[in-house]
Design an enzyme around this catalytic site. Structure first.
Site, mmCIF file in Angstrom:
data_model
loop_
_atom_site.group_PDB
_atom_site.id
_atom_site.type_symbol
_atom_site.label_atom_id
_atom_site.label_comp_id
_atom_site.label_asym_id
_atom_site.label_seq_id
_atom_site.Cartn_x
_atom_site.Cartn_y
_atom_site.Cartn_z
ATOM 1 N N THR A 16 -8.032 3.306 -5.536
ATOM 2 C CA THR A 16 -9.047 4.217 -6.082
ATOM 3 C C THR A 16 -8.554 5.656 -6.233
ATOM 4 O OG1 THR A 16 -9.789 4.509 -3.817
ATOM 5 C CG2 THR A 16 -11.025 2.939 -5.150
ATOM 6 N N VAL A 19 -3.030 8.331 -7.801
ATOM 7 C CA VAL A 19 -1.871 7.483 -8.102
ATOM 8 C C VAL A 19 -2.327 6.055 -8.380
ATOM 9 C CG1 VAL A 19 0.289 6.548 -7.189
ATOM 10 C CG2 VAL A 19 -0.334 8.918 -6.693
ATOM 11 N N ARG A 44 -14.958 3.169 2.430
ATOM 12 C CA ARG A 44 -15.862 3.924 1.536
ATOM 13 C C ARG A 44 -15.936 3.295 0.154
ATOM 14 N NH1 ARG A 44 -12.833 7.814 4.196
ATOM 15 N NH2 ARG A 44 -11.163 7.723 2.663
ATOM 16 N N CYS A 134 7.266 13.008 -5.657
ATOM 17 C CA CYS A 134 7.093 13.143 -7.115
ATOM 18 C C CYS A 134 7.984 14.228 -7.725
ATOM 19 C CB CYS A 134 5.623 13.397 -7.453
ATOM 20 S SG CYS A 134 4.850 14.749 -6.555
ATOM 21 N N LYS A 230 12.074 18.168 1.318
ATOM 22 C CA LYS A 230 12.077 16.791 0.787
ATOM 23 C C LYS A 230 13.009 16.675 -0.406
ATOM 24 C CE LYS A 230 7.410 15.157 1.697
ATOM 25 N NZ LYS A 230 7.293 13.752 1.945
ATOM 26 N N HIS A 259 5.052 17.628 -13.672
ATOM 27 C CA HIS A 259 5.849 18.642 -12.978
ATOM 28 C C HIS A 259 7.010 19.068 -13.884
ATOM 29 C CE1 HIS A 259 3.621 17.863 -9.436
ATOM 30 N NE2 HIS A 259 4.475 17.143 -8.745
HETATM 31 N N1 LIG Z 1 -0.432 12.745 -6.635
HETATM 32 C C1 LIG Z 1 0.871 12.683 -6.802
HETATM 33 O O1 LIG Z 1 1.485 13.284 -7.742
HETATM 34 C C2 LIG Z 1 1.684 11.830 -5.893
HETATM 35 C C3 LIG Z 1 2.968 11.547 -6.287
HETATM 36 C C4 LIG Z 1 3.760 10.768 -5.456
HETATM 37 C C5 LIG Z 1 3.263 10.297 -4.272
HETATM 38 N N2 LIG Z 1 1.996 10.606 -3.911
HETATM 39 C C6 LIG Z 1 1.540 10.054 -2.635
HETATM 40 O O2 LIG Z 1 0.738 8.901 -2.924
HETATM 41 C C7 LIG Z 1 -0.277 8.786 -1.930
HETATM 42 C C8 LIG Z 1 -1.640 8.775 -2.618
HETATM 43 O O3 LIG Z 1 -1.791 10.017 -3.278
HETATM 44 P P1 LIG Z 1 -2.993 10.313 -4.299
HETATM 45 O O4 LIG Z 1 -2.586 11.568 -4.968
HETATM 46 O O5 LIG Z 1 -3.332 9.112 -5.106
HETATM 47 O O6 LIG Z 1 -4.185 10.589 -3.225
HETATM 48 P P2 LIG Z 1 -5.759 10.446 -3.437
HETATM 49 O O7 LIG Z 1 -6.126 10.684 -4.845
HETATM 50 O O8 LIG Z 1 -6.352 11.312 -2.387
HETATM 51 O O9 LIG Z 1 -6.059 8.892 -3.080
HETATM 52 C C9 LIG Z 1 -5.884 8.374 -1.771
HETATM 53 C C10 LIG Z 1 -6.114 6.869 -1.745
HETATM 54 O O10 LIG Z 1 -5.913 6.400 -0.406
HETATM 55 C C11 LIG Z 1 -7.073 5.691 0.024
HETATM 56 N N3 LIG Z 1 -7.304 5.880 1.451
HETATM 57 C C12 LIG Z 1 -7.504 7.053 2.123
HETATM 58 N N4 LIG Z 1 -7.710 6.801 3.438
HETATM 59 C C13 LIG Z 1 -7.661 5.451 3.588
HETATM 60 C C14 LIG Z 1 -7.796 4.584 4.691
HETATM 61 N N5 LIG Z 1 -8.045 5.039 5.925
HETATM 62 N N6 LIG Z 1 -7.674 3.238 4.487
HETATM 63 C C15 LIG Z 1 -7.435 2.770 3.246
HETATM 64 N N7 LIG Z 1 -7.288 3.537 2.147
HETATM 65 C C16 LIG Z 1 -7.399 4.877 2.325
HETATM 66 C C17 LIG Z 1 -8.205 6.281 -0.789
HETATM 67 O O11 LIG Z 1 -9.285 5.372 -0.793
HETATM 68 P P3 LIG Z 1 -10.820 5.913 -0.959
HETATM 69 O O12 LIG Z 1 -10.967 6.245 -2.412
HETATM 70 O O13 LIG Z 1 -11.607 4.724 -0.534
HETATM 71 O O14 LIG Z 1 -10.946 7.106 -0.073
HETATM 72 C C18 LIG Z 1 -7.533 6.445 -2.155
HETATM 73 O O15 LIG Z 1 -7.484 5.187 -2.801
HETATM 74 C C19 LIG Z 1 -0.087 9.973 -0.959
HETATM 75 O O16 LIG Z 1 0.707 9.579 0.142
HETATM 76 C C20 LIG Z 1 0.667 10.970 -1.812
HETATM 77 O O17 LIG Z 1 1.438 11.854 -1.013
HETATM 78 C C21 LIG Z 1 1.176 11.341 -4.697
#
Ligand SMILES: NC(=O)c1ccc[n+]([C@@H]2O[C@H](COP(=O)([O-])OP(=O)(O)OC[C@H]3O[C@@H](n4cnc5c(N)ncnc54)[C@H](OP(=O)(O)O)[C@@H]3O)[C@@H](O)[C@H]2O)c1
Length: 355
Positions: A16, A19, A44, A134, A230, A259
């Protein structure tokens, strides 16, 4: 992994999120090699329906049951969730491809970019493969291609990072701040943008609307930020150059997605712009877009939503014939994240099918 009949079962943990949402698009666009695709998030989101491969699939909450019978598990969740649950998935027989920062520098976890070091994905003592950060991913594919020819010896990098690098919270914060400053004369006197934004700074230490913020991540030793460290450590690991000299400054800019980086890359041998351009024009996953006379260079507005890393402004350093200057731009949610994870998962699925 389970018996090699049929097609592998894939779990998308964090389906959800920012990413995860791009991951579902990619899974719908790429060749369909998967059997069941299971969508997992926090409690949630349990019961929500999301579309993948043209079907509505119900999201289930992350627990041991959700991870059973899974062959490949992509983790797109916060670090602490990956730290706790990726080893559980691996213990239950899945190969984990983790997109968080939890395992990137673990010596027993390979850090893989399929265009640069695909062989590393096969050696995974913990059953986990890590996806690089990223910002590293937004530059490493062209640098890997240039390194293979010239031998990289030093990098000096500045990033211009989009707010979606901080997830949905980052995107929501920029949109809210833009509405607070729209149609005003803000940005003309000290502190006026900060006062208008108030406490609506979200995951950033300063307003990002009408601003640039020289900070990404958390504080490390001697004033460096975690994201700067990093990029240095991951570039060394992916390229197999443990003593590569790397200096990085990370900057957040008011861009939603994609980026950009300026790169000063120094090599063992003398370089020519013509040879560098030939390499970049033919490297898989790279687009050379470099004709300043025609106003052609990559910008986030053009690059967002695309898969390759775009490279422009290729110049040889005026004072050093062994160094190149580049401007690099890549979608942090596609190659910078979901796409690279999907490519690694596809490598594992091919291994699964052949075994
Ligand atoms: N954004 C970027 O450019 C990027 C690039 C590379 C890597 N990342 C990494 O990828 C990961 C996700 O990033 P994002 O940007 O997609 O974050 P995000 O938009 O905040 O999404 C987080 C996801 O994790 C789930 N989640 C949170 N707590 C959880 C739990 N206790 N149990 C199960 N699922 C849980 C959330 O589910 P709910 O919706 O149910 O809360 C949501 O699906 C992070 O580690 C981030 O550092 C991000």
């Amino acid at each position: 992994m389970t018996a090699r009949t049929g097609r592998p079962t894939l779990a998308v943990v964090g389906a959800t999120g920012a990413v995860g949402s791009v991951m579902l698009q990619i899974l719908s666009q790429h060749a369909d090699i998967w059997g069941e695709i299971r969508l997992i998030a926090s409690p949630r989101s349990a019961g929500r329906k999301l579309s993948v491969r043209g079907e509505e699939v119900e999201v289930v909450a992350l627990d041991e049951q959700a991870l059973s019978g899974v062959d490949v598990a992509m983790f797109d969740v916060p670090d602490e969730v990956a730290l706790q649950w990726a080893p559980v998935a691996a213990a239950r027989g899945a190969v984990v491809v983790d997109n968080s920062g939890a395992f990137q520098m673990d010596p027993e976890v390979p850090l893989v970019v399929p265009e640069v070091n695909p062989h590393a994905a096969r050696v995974r003592p913990r059953g986990i493969i890590a996806n690089p950060h990223c910002t590293t991913l937004s530059m490493i594919v062209p640098l890997g291609a240039l390194h293979a020819e010239f031998g990289l010896s030093e990098l000096v990098v500045s990033s211009y990072q989009a707010v979606s690098g901080a997830g949905r919270a980052g995107i929501d914060t920029l949109r809210q701040q833009l509405s607070l400053v729209a149609g005003t004369e803000l940005g003309t006197s000290p502190g006026d943008v900060r006062r208008a934004v108030g406490d609506k700074t979200g995951p950033f230490p300063e307003p990002v609307a009408l601003n640039v913020v020289p900070w990404a991540g958390s504080l490390r030793e001697d004033g460096w930020s975690s994201e700067e460290m990093k990029i240095r450590d991951e570039s060394r690991k992916i390229l197999g150059l443990p003593r590569l000299r790397v200096a990085v400054t990370c900057v957040r800019v008011p861009v939603v997605t994609a980026h950009s980086l300026t790169v000063h890359a120094r090599f063992e041998d003398e370089v020519t712009v013509d040879r560098a351009r030939d390499i970049l024009a033919t490297a898989p996953g790279v687009v050379l877009f470099d004709d300043p006379a025609a106003g052609e260079f990559p910008t986030p507005a053009d690059v967002v939503g695309t898969d390759p890393t775009w490279v422009g402004r290729v110049r040889r350093c005026l004072d050093d014939p062994t160094a190149l200057e580049l401007f690099v731009c890549g979608d942090n949610l596609r190659k910078g994240s979901a796409l690279n994870t999907a490519q690694i998962a596809e490598l594992v699925a091919a291994e699964w099918a052949a075994s």
